[in-house]
Design a protein around this motif. Structure first.
Motif, PDB file in Angstrom:
ATOM      1  N   ASP A 272     -22.164 -52.449  45.213  1.00 18.55           N
ATOM      2  CA  ASP A 272     -21.055 -51.904  44.428  1.00 18.55           C
ATOM      3  C   ASP A 272     -21.027 -50.387  44.390  1.00 18.55           C
ATOM      4  N   ARG A 273     -21.998 -49.737  45.043  1.00 17.48           N
ATOM      5  CA  ARG A 273     -22.037 -48.265  45.045  1.00 17.48           C
ATOM      6  C   ARG A 273     -22.124 -47.663  46.445  1.00 17.48           C
ATOM      7  N   GLU A 274     -22.649 -48.416  47.395  1.00 18.86           N
ATOM      8  CA  GLU A 274     -22.934 -47.858  48.714  1.00 18.86           C
ATOM      9  C   GLU A 274     -22.126 -48.552  49.806  1.00 18.86           C
ATOM     10  N   LEU A 275     -21.908 -47.784  50.883  1.00 18.36           N
ATOM     11  CA  LEU A 275     -21.191 -48.284  52.052  1.00 18.36           C
ATOM     12  C   LEU A 275     -22.122 -48.245  53.265  1.00 18.36           C
ATOM     13  N   LEU A 276     -21.757 -49.006  54.282  1.00 20.30           N
ATOM     14  CA  LEU A 276     -22.554 -48.976  55.510  1.00 20.30           C
ATOM     15  C   LEU A 276     -22.553 -47.578  56.126  1.00 20.30           C
ATOM     16  N   SER A 277     -21.490 -46.832  55.899  1.00 14.02           N
ATOM     17  CA  SER A 277     -21.454 -45.456  56.410  1.00 14.02           C
ATOM     18  C   SER A 277     -22.544 -44.588  55.775  1.00 14.02           C
ATOM     19  N   ASP A 278     -23.012 -44.959  54.581  1.00 13.29           N
ATOM     20  CA  ASP A 278     -24.124 -44.220  53.963  1.00 13.29           C
ATOM     21  C   ASP A 278     -25.395 -44.374  54.796  1.00 13.29           C
ATOM     22  N   LEU A 279     -25.585 -45.545  55.383  1.00 11.52           N
ATOM     23  CA  LEU A 279     -26.726 -45.741  56.271  1.00 11.52           C
ATOM     24  C   LEU A 279     -26.593 -44.867  57.509  1.00 11.52           C
ATOM     25  N   ALA A 280     -25.413 -44.846  58.103  1.00 11.58           N
ATOM     26  CA  ALA A 280     -25.196 -44.006  59.282  1.00 11.58           C
ATOM     27  C   ALA A 280     -25.452 -42.533  58.956  1.00 11.58           C
ATOM     28  N   LYS A 281     -25.014 -42.110  57.772  1.00  9.26           N
ATOM     29  CA  LYS A 281     -25.231 -40.714  57.358  1.00  9.26           C
ATOM     30  C   LYS A 281     -26.717 -40.416  57.203  1.00  9.26           C
ATOM     31  N   SER A 282     -27.451 -41.338  56.589  1.00 12.97           N
ATOM     32  CA  SER A 282     -28.875 -41.089  56.369  1.00 12.97           C
ATOM     33  C   SER A 282     -29.660 -41.087  57.680  1.00 12.97           C
ATOM     34  N   MET A 283     -29.211 -41.885  58.657  1.00 16.62           N
ATOM     35  CA  MET A 283     -29.879 -41.896  59.955  1.00 16.62           C
ATOM     36  C   MET A 283     -29.512 -40.679  60.788  1.00 16.62           C
TER      37      MET A 283
END
Length: 227
Positions: free
Chosen positions: A128-139
């Motif tokens: 409810d707070r994070e998106l898969l794009s957050d993973l791409a950003k962190s990588m």
């Protein structure tokens, strides 16, 4: 020098796995140590008492580096619905940091070429707070966008590219993927999108090529990725 990319799409069912598997096959033919990862997948069947996603199995089979399924697809969810909803049904908490940990662990395996395939499009929710794009950003991996060449793809591609760049990531290029039904004014739409996107067109592929032609096209596409 290692080459790593995050593969995203303008929507679900645009051909991300087709492109990922084809590139891994080309890398194998080129003698590269290659591996593909799909950190989260929704839509799986029970095989010998464990859940397995068809796309992740294809990625595992196409990789020249041998990894157990659990490293290639650490989060696998049974229903073929939005991942965050599938996770709720399974009473699982999926976070970007947890997926990042899985990916970083798998990428410690010696390799020359690695592809991380997303799920659905760029803004797929994980919780409810994070998106898969957050993973791409962190990588922080360079992103390659797969565009399903059909009516509406110009809008979808431009909005996805805008979001990737706004997230501070490098859009390394895009791949046009054609389905069985040829898009009206295909070449004109391809030219329009090439002119509107700042990232280069790496290749124009089709789901319905014969195997020999597809392998030749993917060998050329791999060269564009490695340049």
């Amino acid at each position: 020098m290692k080459k790593r990319f995050f593969i995203t799409g303008t929507d679900t069912d645009v051909g991300k796995t087709y492109i990922t598997v084809g590139l891994l096959g080309a890398a194998k033919r080129a003698g590269l140590r290659s591996l593909g990862l799909k950190p989260i997948a929704a839509g799986a069947d029970w095989v010998d008492g464990v859940l397995r996603n068809e796309d992740a199995l294809l990625i595992q089979g196409a990789s020249s580096v041998s990894l157990p399924y659990e490293q290639i697809n650490p989060v696998v969810l049974e229903p073929a619905i939005a991942p965050h909803l599938a996770a709720i049904q399974a009473n699982k908490l999926v976070t970007a940091s947890r997926l990042e940990g899985y990916l970083k662990g798998a990428l410690l395996t010696p390799h020359d070429f690695a592809l991380v395939e997303g799920a659905g499009g760029w803004r797929v929710p994980l919780n409810d707070r994070e998106l898969l794009s957050d993973l791409a950003k962190s990588m922080g991996l360079p992103v390659v966008m797969v565009v399903n060449m059909k009516l509406g793809c110009l809008n979808h591609a431009l909005l996805t590219a805008e979001a990737i760049i706004r997230d501070g990531l490098s859009l390394a290029g895009w791949v046009a993927n054609a389905g069985q039904d040829t898009m009206p004014c295909y070449q004109e739409n391809l030219a329009s999108l090439s002119g509107l996107l700042s990232a280069p067109l790496l290749g124009a592929m089709s789901w319905h090529q014969d195997q020999h032609s597809a392998e030749q096209e993917f060998d050329q596409l791999l060269s564009a990725f490695l340049d």
